[in-house]
Each structure stands twice: as C-alpha cells, then as structure tokens.
Design a protein around this motif. Structure first.
Motif, short mmCIF file in Angstrom:
data_model
loop_
_atom_site.label_atom_id
_atom_site.label_comp_id
_atom_site.label_asym_id
_atom_site.label_seq_id
_atom_site.Cartn_x
_atom_site.Cartn_y
_atom_site.Cartn_z
N LEU A 125 0.85 -1.19 0.00
CA LEU A 125 0.00 0.00 0.00
C LEU A 125 0.88 1.24 0.00
O LEU A 125 2.06 1.18 0.35
CB LEU A 125 -0.86 -0.01 1.26
CG LEU A 125 -1.83 -1.18 1.36
CD1 LEU A 125 -2.23 -1.38 2.80
CD2 LEU A 125 -3.05 -0.94 0.49
N ILE A 137 -0.99 3.32 4.56
CA ILE A 137 -0.48 2.60 5.75
C ILE A 137 -0.60 3.48 6.98
O ILE A 137 -1.03 3.04 8.04
CB ILE A 137 0.98 2.18 5.53
CG1 ILE A 137 1.06 1.14 4.42
CG2 ILE A 137 1.57 1.60 6.80
CD1 ILE A 137 2.47 0.71 4.08
N ARG A 190 6.76 -1.90 2.96
CA ARG A 190 6.70 -1.15 4.22
C ARG A 190 6.35 -2.06 5.39
O ARG A 190 6.95 -2.00 6.45
CB ARG A 190 5.65 -0.05 4.12
CG ARG A 190 6.18 1.26 3.64
CD ARG A 190 6.93 1.99 4.73
NE ARG A 190 7.41 3.27 4.24
CZ ARG A 190 8.27 4.04 4.90
NH1 ARG A 190 8.75 3.65 6.05
NH2 ARG A 190 8.64 5.18 4.40
N PHE A 191 5.34 -2.91 5.16
CA PHE A 191 4.92 -3.83 6.22
C PHE A 191 6.06 -4.73 6.66
O PHE A 191 6.32 -4.91 7.84
CB PHE A 191 3.75 -4.71 5.73
CG PHE A 191 2.41 -4.08 5.92
CD1 PHE A 191 1.95 -3.77 7.20
CD2 PHE A 191 1.61 -3.78 4.84
CE1 PHE A 191 0.71 -3.18 7.39
CE2 PHE A 191 0.37 -3.20 5.02
CZ PHE A 191 -0.09 -2.90 6.28
N GLN A 192 6.74 -5.27 5.65
CA GLN A 192 7.86 -6.17 5.96
C GLN A 192 8.95 -5.44 6.71
O GLN A 192 9.49 -5.93 7.70
CB GLN A 192 8.41 -6.80 4.69
CG GLN A 192 7.50 -7.87 4.12
CD GLN A 192 7.93 -8.30 2.73
OE1 GLN A 192 8.52 -7.51 1.98
NE2 GLN A 192 7.61 -9.53 2.38
N PHE A 235 -2.63 2.46 10.28
CA PHE A 235 -1.93 2.31 11.56
C PHE A 235 -2.50 3.23 12.64
O PHE A 235 -2.59 2.86 13.80
CB PHE A 235 -0.43 2.61 11.37
CG PHE A 235 0.36 1.43 10.86
CD1 PHE A 235 -0.28 0.34 10.27
CD2 PHE A 235 1.75 1.40 10.96
CE1 PHE A 235 0.44 -0.73 9.80
CE2 PHE A 235 2.47 0.32 10.49
CZ PHE A 235 1.82 -0.75 9.91
N ASP A 271 2.35 4.79 1.35
CA ASP A 271 2.69 5.19 2.71
C ASP A 271 1.51 5.86 3.40
O ASP A 271 1.26 5.65 4.58
CB ASP A 271 3.88 6.16 2.67
CG ASP A 271 5.17 5.41 2.52
OD1 ASP A 271 5.10 4.17 2.37
OD2 ASP A 271 6.23 6.05 2.54
N PHE A 282 8.60 -2.94 8.54
CA PHE A 282 8.09 -2.65 9.89
C PHE A 282 8.26 -3.84 10.81
O PHE A 282 8.85 -3.73 11.89
CB PHE A 282 6.63 -2.23 9.79
CG PHE A 282 5.93 -2.13 11.11
CD1 PHE A 282 6.33 -1.19 12.06
CD2 PHE A 282 4.87 -2.97 11.42
CE1 PHE A 282 5.69 -1.09 13.27
CE2 PHE A 282 4.24 -2.88 12.64
CZ PHE A 282 4.65 -1.95 13.57
N TYR A 287 4.49 4.01 15.26
CA TYR A 287 5.32 3.86 14.06
C TYR A 287 4.88 4.87 13.00
O TYR A 287 5.71 5.55 12.39
CB TYR A 287 5.21 2.43 13.52
CG TYR A 287 5.98 2.21 12.24
CD1 TYR A 287 7.37 2.11 12.26
CD2 TYR A 287 5.32 2.11 11.02
CE1 TYR A 287 8.08 1.93 11.09
CE2 TYR A 287 6.03 1.91 9.85
CZ TYR A 287 7.40 1.83 9.89
OH TYR A 287 8.10 1.64 8.73
#
Lengths: 315, 312
Positions: free
Chosen positions: A24, A29, B216-218, A33, A26, B220, B130
């Motif tokens: 996805l 995300i 990004r997830f990874q 989050f 930034d 993180f 984060y």
C-alpha cells in the motif's frame, strides 16, 4: 525474499504497476496504523465526554430510564456553583493538593539530590523507594486503614512510642482534624518517588562543565546550588508538580478505601462527592454538570500552568 | 577522573547521602513488610496490642482467603477427620471448608483484563507510534496532543456515559468491555512512550530494507519491531501495572463476572469484621507480581517513567 508472490509479480510487471502491487502507499499505511487508535479514543473518551456535556443540561436520572428527560438549561450549573457544601469539598481538595505537593516536592527533591551523590548501591535503594508507586492505591489504602487503627495499628503504636503519647488517644481516620492528614501521609508515601525520579532526571541532565566553570569563578557551593542546580531542575520539578496535581485532583481510589470521605465530610474530595451524586443518588444530569465543571477547572489550571512552565523553560 | 574533579562528591557527603537514602528506604518498606507479615499471622496475633513483630507463622490467612467455611457440630467434626492440612487449620475453629472463595475468580479476572488490555494497547499503540514516527501525517502534533489530553480527564467525568453506553451495548460487567476501556485509557501513554523509542531507531535500517525489496509492512515487522523490542516490553509493563491497579472504573462498571481484585480485596469479611490476615494475604498475592516486575526490570521502568514524563 524472491519466492513471495508479490515480488514475483513485481519482477514481471513494469515498474509503476510494481509499486502498487508491492504494498500500500505510505499514506494508506499511515491511516491504517493510526486509525484504530483514534477510533478507540473517540469511542472511549471523546464521545462519552460530549455525552456528559449533553446530559449536564438535563434532569436525567440513570436509574430511571423510562422517565421523560427535560432540558433544564443551565440550572444544574447554577445549583452547583451556589452550593456551599461543594465549595467545602473544593476547599478540602485544595488543602489536600497543596500539602501533598508540598511534602512530595520537599522530600522528593531532597532524595533526588542525595541519590545523585552516586553513593554505592544507590540503584537498589532507589528501587525500594519506588515500589509504593507501582502498587494499587485501593489495596494500599485499605491496608493503611489497618495501620491507622488506634488500638492495634502499627502507625499509632510507632507514633505513640516516639512521642510518648497513648496510641489509642488519637484516631487518624476518625477525628476531624487528623483524617485529612492521614490521606496526605499515605499519598506522600506513595508518590514522593515519582517526584524524586523526575528531579533525578533533571539533576542528571545538568552538564558537569557548568559546575567546573563555576568552580573556576570561585562560586561557593551554596551559590552554585541556587544559581545552577535549582534553575536547571525547576522545569522538571514543575512538570512533576503538573502531573501530581492532575492525578491528585482525580484522586479517588486511595481516599475511598482510607476514609470513604469521612468523618462527616472532612475528607470528601470532589471526585468522591461526584461519585456519590452520580452512582449513589443517581442524579445523573446534576453529576454530569459537576464533572464538566471539574474537567474545565483542571484543564484551565493546567493550561495556565503550562504557559508558566514554558516561560521557565525559555529562560 | 582525577581526584580533583569538582563534580565528584566527597566521600563524606556520599556517606551522608547514602545513610539518609537508606533510612528513607527502610521507612518506606515498613508498611509493605507489615502487609506481608500480617498475611502469616493468626487473627488474634494480627490485632494484638502491642503489635507483634515476633509471632508464630500460620497459613490461616491464606486458607481463609481462598475458601468459604461453615461452622459444624462437634459430632460431625468427630465423625469426619480432616483430610488435608488446610482442613486441619479451619478445624481449630470448629469449621469445615464449604468451597472455594471468589478470590481466585477475581484474581483471574485481573489477569485476563490486565493482559488483554496490555496486548491491545501495545498492538494498536505500536502501529500508531510507528506511523507518527515515520510518516507525514497531517496535523500530527495536534493529533498527538489530542491523544495525550485524553489522559487529563477524571475517570468519573466519562464514567456516566460509558456506564450508559455499555448497558446499551451489553458490554457492562464483561471482560471485553473492561479490556476496551483500559485500552482506551492506556493507549495515550503507549503511543507517546513507543514513539520515543521508535524515533531512536535509525531510519537507515528501514531504508536499506526497502531498497532490498521489502514492503513497508515487511520493513516494519522484520526490521523495526525487533529493534523496538525493549521499548515495547517496558511500555507493556506500564500498561499492565495501570490495568492491574485500576479501581475507579472497576468499582463503578463491574459488579460480578468481570470484577477485578482491587475492589474485592477490601471486602473480605471474617468473623466479626474484616479478616485482616486474609485481607493481607490477598493484598500480598496481588502486590507481589508488580513488586517482582519492578525489581527485575528496574532500569527500564525508571527510564520509562522519567522519559515519558520529560517528553510530555
């Protein structure tokens, strides 16, 4: 790495499309989050607060749901602000706030100053001093009630032993003069470590070279203390006072267990009074107005205080 | 360091400081030690005058804490000899154990609600922290302040609507309701503390991971999370301690199934008033985990407190 479907797809497609497949954006995300946290805060804090404001203009009673709810305008606020009993509760709260903060700052700063002398084993003793603030105020309050018993309590016995008075001649929780002090003592025991830790952080943030320069200028130790140590720790100290002030204004659990507001209403702090109005007398609308007045008071005082704090920091 | 350093305290002042601090620490410990001692006293010893420092230890308080008992006739007692050591203890008062008390249940509730809300606070808090640390979020400072300001509210100010809301939603007196509530209170602290910890992790690690083809997830969960592990652990302990010790919401919003130990312990009644040894035993069992945590993790905890406070 290379065996995940996403990367395989990425390798087979042109760069632009690959970016989208790989994950996805930034921005998306970030919202995924942060979203749940904001949602939870809105649901558990903000929505109820708005509801409280709404209720404060009505004569709603939470134990009689079916009843017709009337809008009474500002009448709840008017009644609270003209009630002399509530002013007495406010006074009791102010008294409690003043003395707890006074003792906690005095003892807390002194302890931090001493611990900062870096004597051997200070780490262990600091941990022991910090223990009470980690414990449950309700359970601690309940137990201090036992220590305060005039006939059998340890507190009365020790005080009697040290002063030569008869331990059963004074009742910490039962007498009008002593009951407020019994709370101040327990709160100081519990929360002095907090002030101490913040002061310690402040003391440790002072660079050594300032003292070295002062020494070169032949400033006396006392002078160094008042012109370097105190001003440099002051912002930290004020922060500690802010936190203790807000927390103690909300103070509930410890006092409920220790004195329950008595004797009479000498230790009936505003939060205890509020609980009584809301959950014993079930005057929901009235209690809501009361809660809003308290909230605005804390917020107002805290923001004035924070302004002063920022001024001190700028210096 | 040379012996001429002006910032190094003299030996005499160190000695004085040490003595004073140790003295204060010992005074601080007296009530705690007294709680633990009282748990092992017999009811008579607990309320004797002058207070007894030397006494014959008994597990009576703990037996009373975990059981309910009924008085029995002498014939019954004579016909049924005690089976276990705890039966024997209550027999001295012509009693038999009728069943378990509610303490175990309440304690279990504390564990479920404490760990549940800690897990949820940390999960949501880490994600939010984060995002605040690494992405450009519009009005990030205002949002962060908003998150913090929710902590200034007195619990009673929001307790009335939450009480009404929970009744509507069927959440009152449930574990889930209390977990959500404590998460709502804890999350501001979690976000603020965790953001500080994540800010300290160099951005380069993630950039390298992203260049290597991580999403990004990874990046993180494979790069940032392991780096932030200690910070996450100390934040978790703070959340757990809060949820463990909370009383106001627990006493207002729960009555039975989801009630935690703090409202329960003060209500342990024995014959003729509060059963102080049982209360002390309950308090000891309840306070001990937090005390052990504090001693084992003192470095992180002390850092967490000052760090959290100074940042705000």
């Amino acid at each position: 790495m290379s065996d995940t479907p996403a990367t395989r797809a990425a390798a087979a497609t042109p760069p632009r499309v690959a970016r989208k497949i790989k994950g996805l954006s930034d921005r998306a995300i970030a919202w995924i989050f942060v979203g749940p946290t904001i949602f939870l805060l809105l649901a558990i804090n903000i929505f109820p607060l708005i509801w409280t404001i709404n209720l404060s203009f009505t004569n709603f009673k939470a134990n009689r749901i079916g009843r017709e709810v009337k809008n009474v305008g500002l009448r709840n606020y008017e009644r609270i602000l003209t009630d002399s009993d509530i002013w007495l509760n406010m006074q009791a709260t102010a008294h409690f706030l003043f003395w707890t903060i006074f003792f906690q700052v005095l003892i807390g700063f002194t302890l931090a100053y001493l611990i900062n002398k870096k004597f051997k084993g200070n780490d262990l003793w600091t941990t022991i001093i910090v223990l009470p603030m980690m414990l449950s105020p309700a359970v601690v309050g309940n137990f201090w009630k036992f220590l305060y018993q005039p006939q059998i309590g340890l507190f009365n016995y020790v005080v009697g032993f040290l002063t030569g008075r008869d331990p059963s001649s004074f009742e910490m929780l039962g007498s009008v003069e002593l009951a407020p002090w019994s709370i101040v003592i327990v709160d100081t025991w519990m929360w002095t470590p907090f002030v101490m830790l913040i002061c310690l952080a402040g003391l440790r943030s002072i660079p050594d070279y300032i003292y070295e320069a002062a020494e070169v200028d032949r400033a006396s130790k006392l002078r160094q203390f008042f012109t370097i140590t105190i001003p440099m720790v002051l912002p930290f100290l004020m922060l500690a006072i802010l936190f203790r002030g807000i927390e103690n204004f909300k103070m509930f659990d410890l006092v409920v267990q220790l004195t329950g507001g008595g004797p009479g209403s000498t230790t009936e702090l505003t939060s205890i009074n509020l609980k009584r109005e809301a959950f014993e007398k079930w005057r929901t609308g009235y209690a809501s107005a009361y809660a809003i007045i308290l909230f605005v008071t804390v917020f107002g005082l805290a923001s004035i205080y924070v302004k002063a704090l920022n001024k001190v920091k700028e210096r | 360091m040379s012996s001429f350093s002006v910032t190094e305290p003299s030996r005499r002042s160190k000695w004085f400081a040490g003595t004073m601090v140790i003295l204060y620490a010992l005074i601080t410990m007296v009530p705690l030690v007294w709680i633990m001692m009282t748990g092992f006293k017999s009811p008579a010893d607990a309320i004797s005058y002058p207070p007894k420092v030397v006494f014959e230890p008994t597990l009576e308080g703990y037996v009373n804490l975990f059981t309910t008992r009924t008085r029995q006739t002498e014939e019954f007692l004579a016909a049924n000899p005690p089976q276990t050591w705890y039966e024997e203890i209550v027999r001295e008062y012509d009693m038999v154990i009728a069943g378990p008390s509610k303490f175990g249940e309440r304690f279990l509730n504390s564990v479920i609600i404490g760990f549940g809300s800690t897990f949820l606070s940390i999960f949501l808090g880490t994600l939010a922290a984060y995002a605040f640390s690494r992405f450009k979020i519009p009005f990030a400072d205002d949002l962060l302040f908003f998150i913090l300001s929710t902590r200034m509210m007195p619990p009673i100010a929001v307790a009335i609507p939450i009480f009404l809301m929970y009744r509507q939603l069927g959440l009152s007196d449930t574990h889930l309701g209390m977990i959500l509530l404590y998460t709502g209170v804890n999350i501001s602290l979690a976000v603020w503390l965790l953001k500080g910890f994540i800010d300290e992790i160099p951005l380069e690690y993630e950039e390298a991971a992203l260049i290597d083809g991580y999403t990004r997830f990874q990046a993180f969960y494979k790069v940032v999370l392991p780096q932030a592990a200690t910070g996450i652990a100390s934040t978790a302990i703070f959340c757990l301690i809060f949820a463990w010790n909370e009383y106001a919401f627990a006493v207002l919003l729960t009555s039975g199934t989801a009630q935690t130990a703090p409202p329960f312990i003060p209500t342990i009644i024995g014959v003729g008033g509060l059963d102080w040894p049982a209360v002390a035993a309950g308090a000891t069992i309840f306070l001990l985990p937090v005390m052990i945590f504090t001693i084992l993790l003192r470095k992180h905890l002390l850092r967490g407190i000052t760090f959290g406070a100074v940042r705000k």
